[in-house]
Design a protein around this motif. Structure first.
Motif, PDB file in Angstrom:
ATOM      1  N   GLY A 178       0.799  -1.222   0.000  1.00 43.32           N
ATOM      2  CA  GLY A 178       0.000   0.000   0.000  1.00 43.32           C
ATOM      3  C   GLY A 178       0.829   1.268   0.000  1.00 43.32           C
ATOM      4  N   LYS A 179       1.889   1.314   0.805  1.00 40.32           N
ATOM      5  CA  LYS A 179       2.745   2.504   0.835  1.00 40.32           C
ATOM      6  C   LYS A 179       3.440   2.695  -0.508  1.00 40.32           C
ATOM      7  CE  LYS A 179       5.045   1.325   4.603  1.00 40.32           C
ATOM      8  NZ  LYS A 179       4.258   0.178   5.139  1.00 40.32           N
ATOM      9  N   GLU A 180       3.892   1.583  -1.067  1.00 41.33           N
ATOM     10  CA  GLU A 180       4.547   1.651  -2.379  1.00 41.33           C
ATOM     11  C   GLU A 180       3.555   2.091  -3.455  1.00 41.33           C
ATOM     12  OE1 GLU A 180       6.796  -1.039   0.291  1.00 41.33           O
ATOM     13  OE2 GLU A 180       4.684  -0.787  -0.211  1.00 41.33           O
ATOM     14  N   ARG A 181       2.303   1.655  -3.322  1.00 39.46           N
ATOM     15  CA  ARG A 181       1.246   1.995  -4.278  1.00 39.46           C
ATOM     16  C   ARG A 181       0.967   3.498  -4.269  1.00 39.46           C
ATOM     17  NH1 ARG A 181      -2.705  -1.996  -2.605  1.00 39.46           N
ATOM     18  NH2 ARG A 181      -1.075  -3.399  -3.359  1.00 39.46           N
ATOM     19  N   MET A 182       0.823   4.066  -3.075  1.00 43.03           N
ATOM     20  CA  MET A 182       0.574   5.508  -2.968  1.00 43.03           C
ATOM     21  C   MET A 182       1.767   6.315  -3.475  1.00 43.03           C
ATOM     22  SD  MET A 182      -1.530   6.145   0.607  1.00 43.03           S
ATOM     23  CE  MET A 182      -0.513   5.097   1.659  1.00 43.03           C
ATOM     24  N   THR A 183       2.961   5.901  -3.116  1.00 43.74           N
ATOM     25  CA  THR A 183       4.166   6.615  -3.547  1.00 43.74           C
ATOM     26  C   THR A 183       4.274   6.627  -5.065  1.00 43.74           C
ATOM     27  OG1 THR A 183       5.322   6.009  -1.507  1.00 43.74           O
ATOM     28  CG2 THR A 183       6.673   6.698  -3.383  1.00 43.74           C
ATOM     29  N   ALA A 184       4.066   5.479  -5.693  1.00 45.71           N
ATOM     30  CA  ALA A 184       4.142   5.396  -7.152  1.00 45.71           C
ATOM     31  C   ALA A 184       3.075   6.271  -7.806  1.00 45.71           C
ATOM     32  CB  ALA A 184       3.990   3.946  -7.602  1.00 45.71           C
ATOM     33  N   TYR A 185       1.873   6.274  -7.241  1.00 42.19           N
ATOM     34  CA  TYR A 185       0.777   7.080  -7.795  1.00 42.19           C
ATOM     35  C   TYR A 185       1.109   8.571  -7.713  1.00 42.19           C
ATOM     36  CZ  TYR A 185      -3.776   9.346  -8.170  1.00 42.19           C
ATOM     37  OH  TYR A 185      -4.802  10.164  -8.540  1.00 42.19           O
ATOM     38  N   PHE A 186       1.565   9.042  -6.557  1.00 42.08           N
ATOM     39  CA  PHE A 186       1.871  10.458  -6.399  1.00 42.08           C
ATOM     40  C   PHE A 186       3.094  10.862  -7.220  1.00 42.08           C
ATOM     41  CE2 PHE A 186      -0.306  10.073  -2.059  1.00 42.08           C
ATOM     42  CZ  PHE A 186      -1.503  10.565  -2.568  1.00 42.08           C
ATOM     43  N   ASN A 187       4.047   9.971  -7.345  1.00 41.96           N
ATOM     44  CA  ASN A 187       5.210  10.277  -8.194  1.00 41.96           C
ATOM     45  C   ASN A 187       4.796  10.480  -9.645  1.00 41.96           C
ATOM     46  OD1 ASN A 187       7.186  10.284  -6.211  1.00 41.96           O
ATOM     47  ND2 ASN A 187       7.686   8.107  -6.467  1.00 41.96           N
ATOM     48  N   LYS A 188       3.795   9.750 -10.071  1.00 39.57           N
ATOM     49  CA  LYS A 188       3.357   9.826 -11.469  1.00 39.57           C
ATOM     50  C   LYS A 188       2.402  10.986 -11.716  1.00 39.57           C
ATOM     51  CE  LYS A 188       1.185   7.103 -15.148  1.00 39.57           C
ATOM     52  NZ  LYS A 188       0.625   5.774 -15.528  1.00 39.57           N
ATOM     53  N   THR A 189       1.459  11.210 -10.799  1.00 40.46           N
ATOM     54  CA  THR A 189       0.407  12.207 -11.028  1.00 40.46           C
ATOM     55  C   THR A 189       0.688  13.552 -10.373  1.00 40.46           C
ATOM     56  OG1 THR A 189      -0.878  11.518  -9.088  1.00 40.46           O
ATOM     57  CG2 THR A 189      -1.306  10.360 -11.164  1.00 40.46           C
ATOM     58  N   GLY A 190       1.660  13.592  -9.483  1.00 44.46           N
ATOM     59  CA  GLY A 190       1.956  14.803  -8.738  1.00 44.46           C
ATOM     60  C   GLY A 190       1.512  14.679  -7.287  1.00 44.46           C
ATOM     61  N   TRP A 191       2.323  15.185  -6.390  1.00 52.99           N
ATOM     62  CA  TRP A 191       2.017  15.076  -4.971  1.00 52.99           C
ATOM     63  C   TRP A 191       0.981  16.121  -4.571  1.00 52.99           C
ATOM     64  CZ3 TRP A 191       4.089  11.672  -1.265  1.00 52.99           C
ATOM     65  CH2 TRP A 191       4.987  10.732  -1.793  1.00 52.99           C
ATOM     66  N   PRO A 192       0.076  15.779  -3.648  1.00 61.12           N
ATOM     67  CA  PRO A 192      -0.921  16.742  -3.189  1.00 61.12           C
ATOM     68  C   PRO A 192      -0.262  17.983  -2.583  1.00 61.12           C
ATOM     69  CG  PRO A 192      -1.444  14.531  -2.408  1.00 61.12           C
ATOM     70  CD  PRO A 192      -0.078  14.462  -2.986  1.00 61.12           C
ATOM     71  N   GLU A 193      -0.980  19.094  -2.609  1.00 64.78           N
ATOM     72  CA  GLU A 193      -0.452  20.339  -2.068  1.00 64.78           C
ATOM     73  C   GLU A 193      -0.110  20.210  -0.586  1.00 64.78           C
ATOM     74  OE1 GLU A 193      -2.946  23.650  -2.781  1.00 64.78           O
ATOM     75  OE2 GLU A 193      -2.870  23.491  -4.972  1.00 64.78           O
ATOM     76  N   LYS A 194      -0.867  19.384   0.133  1.00 67.86           N
ATOM     77  CA  LYS A 194      -0.646  19.223   1.568  1.00 67.86           C
ATOM     78  C   LYS A 194       0.514  18.281   1.887  1.00 67.86           C
ATOM     79  CE  LYS A 194      -5.284  20.347   3.165  1.00 67.86           C
ATOM     80  NZ  LYS A 194      -6.403  19.960   4.059  1.00 67.86           N
ATOM     81  N   ALA A 195       1.080  17.674   0.880  1.00 71.60           N
ATOM     82  CA  ALA A 195       2.198  16.762   1.106  1.00 71.60           C
ATOM     83  C   ALA A 195       3.482  17.558   1.306  1.00 71.60           C
ATOM     84  CB  ALA A 195       2.350  15.817  -0.073  1.00 71.60           C
ATOM     85  N   PRO A 196       4.376  17.076   2.148  1.00 72.93           N
ATOM     86  CA  PRO A 196       5.672  17.762   2.337  1.00 72.93           C
ATOM     87  C   PRO A 196       6.525  17.683   1.077  1.00 72.93           C
ATOM     88  CG  PRO A 196       5.630  15.674   3.519  1.00 72.93           C
ATOM     89  CD  PRO A 196       4.243  15.893   3.010  1.00 72.93           C
ATOM     90  N   LYS A 197       7.582  18.470   1.057  1.00 73.60           N
ATOM     91  CA  LYS A 197       8.405  18.575  -0.153  1.00 73.60           C
ATOM     92  C   LYS A 197       9.606  17.644  -0.155  1.00 73.60           C
ATOM     93  CE  LYS A 197       5.633  21.795  -1.473  1.00 73.60           C
ATOM     94  NZ  LYS A 197       4.593  21.484  -2.487  1.00 73.60           N
ATOM     95  N   SER A 198      10.181  17.398   1.020  1.00 73.55           N
ATOM     96  CA  SER A 198      11.386  16.572   1.056  1.00 73.55           C
ATOM     97  C   SER A 198      11.034  15.092   0.960  1.00 73.55           C
ATOM     98  CB  SER A 198      12.184  16.835   2.329  1.00 73.55           C
ATOM     99  OG  SER A 198      11.553  16.244   3.451  1.00 73.55           O
ATOM    100  N   GLU A 199      11.972  14.313   0.442  1.00 75.04           N
ATOM    101  CA  GLU A 199      11.742  12.876   0.261  1.00 75.04           C
ATOM    102  C   GLU A 199      11.542  12.171   1.603  1.00 75.04           C
ATOM    103  OE1 GLU A 199      13.973   8.970  -1.677  1.00 75.04           O
ATOM    104  OE2 GLU A 199      14.653  10.991  -2.187  1.00 75.04           O
ATOM    105  N   GLU A 200      12.331  12.551   2.608  1.00 78.77           N
ATOM    106  CA  GLU A 200      12.230  11.898   3.905  1.00 78.77           C
ATOM    107  C   GLU A 200      10.892  12.210   4.567  1.00 78.77           C
ATOM    108  OE1 GLU A 200      13.483   9.134   6.398  1.00 78.77           O
ATOM    109  OE2 GLU A 200      14.644   9.832   4.663  1.00 78.77           O
ATOM    110  N   GLU A 201      10.452  13.464   4.474  1.00 74.45           N
ATOM    111  CA  GLU A 201       9.171  13.841   5.064  1.00 74.45           C
ATOM    112  C   GLU A 201       8.013  13.170   4.330  1.00 74.45           C
ATOM    113  OE1 GLU A 201       9.692  18.263   6.976  1.00 74.45           O
ATOM    114  OE2 GLU A 201       9.609  18.121   4.789  1.00 74.45           O
TER     115      GLU A 201
END
Length: 317
Positions: free
Chosen positions: A124-147
């Motif tokens: 599930g975590k990998e699924r969300m990460t792949a989706y956001f990497n492809k479509t763009g991260w939500p505005e409320k998501a942090p900017k750094s990779e670790e965050e």
């Protein structure tokens, strides 16, 4: 006179029929006889002086494979969770993901078709990460990779809580035949484990609430981040065999997806596919057997005896 079996594999399910010695030569072609045998008896003997084995791959329907006392038993029976124990994906995990996205006001919704595509990514975590990497991260998501890793982990934690609530309410039932097959294995001393890319708490909830505490205490669970690489990597099945102290070649896996099949075969194990709602059209060419479900009598598709016979490599697919 030697006694051997002429068998037909209907998705690797054996069918045999007794033939008089005088009738063997008259069968031209042999496939005509085998086709007419589909509604006949399931086990009997053909007496001949030479071996004759025929395997045909097709679709099973309403067929029972009975346990044979002479069959070997697997050392371990390993189940995937989602889609195998319970058909959880469309109306379980997907709904819980969407509820989480809604709570966090991310403006994201995964529809049925999109989620089917995302299921090709294990975890599930990998699924969300792949989706956001492809479509763009939500505005409320942090900017750094670790965050972002922490952000994804928090989303997944909440999604798991919502999913577990569905399981605890028993809104998602076990698939047909699951409890039966597990009971057969436990009664014969065959080790049973669930090996899943899903969160360990979610898998434990399914096993505990739907299979019951008596079964749950006898079932090992390998799930979530217990291995660094998710299916189709074989790591989780290799870990299960090592922990249970069994040879991978003596294990039979029940999976529902192409990535699960790839993981099981890469681990050197036999693999039976029970198709689920999202996986019916996937490529299962390398599976040892393919069914629509395990099944309970009178619609049983296979049992523990069939799992054991797979180890003998009697069936041509």
């Amino acid at each position: 006179m030697a006694s051997i079996t002429v068998s037909m594999s209907l998705t690797s399910v054996p069918f045999t029929k007794t033939l008089p010695r005088t009738s063997l030569a008259s069968i031209k072609p042999i496939e005509k006889f085998l086709a007419s045998s589909l509604m006949g008896t399931r086990t009997s003997t053909l007496k001949t002086s030479r071996p004759w084995t025929i395997g045909l791959r097709s679709v099973s329907s309403g067929i029972t494979c009975s346990t044979s006392s002479s069959s070997p038993l697997p050392s371990a029976l390993l189940f995937d969770c989602d889609g195998v124990l319970v058909d959880t994906e469309k109306d379980g995990h997907r709904i819980s993901f969407n509820e989480t996205f809604k709570e966090r006001e991310l403006g994201v919704t995964w529809d049925v078709d999109l989620y089917g595509e995302l299921l090709k990514i294990g975890g599930g975590k990998e699924r969300m990460t792949a989706y956001f990497n492809k479509t763009g991260w939500p505005e409320k998501a942090p900017k750094s990779e670790e965050e972002r890793k922490d952000f994804i982990a928090s989303l997944h934690k909440r999604k798991t809580e919502l999913f577990m609530a569905l399981i605890e309410k028993k809104l998602l039932p076990l698939r047909p035949g699951v409890a039966k097959l597990i009971d057969q294995a436990l009664a014969k001393g065959v080790k049973v484990a669930v090996c899943s890319t899903s969160n360990e708490k979610a898998v434990s909830a399914i096993v505990s609430f739907l299979l019951g505490p008596e079964r749950a205490e006898k079932i090992d669970i390998f799930a979530g981040d217990v291995v660094p690489r998710k299916k189709p990597d074989p790591a989780i099945y290799i870990l299960a065999a090592s922990t249970l102290g069994v040879d991978p070649s003596s294990c039979v896996v029940v999976e529902d997806s192409a990535i699960g099949l790839a993981a099981a075969k890469a681990a050197g194990m036999k693999c039976i596919i029970t198709k689920s709602g999202y996986t019916a059209d996937e490529d299962f060419l390398n599976a040892d057997a393919v069914f629509d479900f395990i099944g309970d009598p009178p619609e049983e598709r296979f049992d523990l005896g069939f799992c054991g016979r797979l180890l003998e490599k009697q069936y041509v697919s």
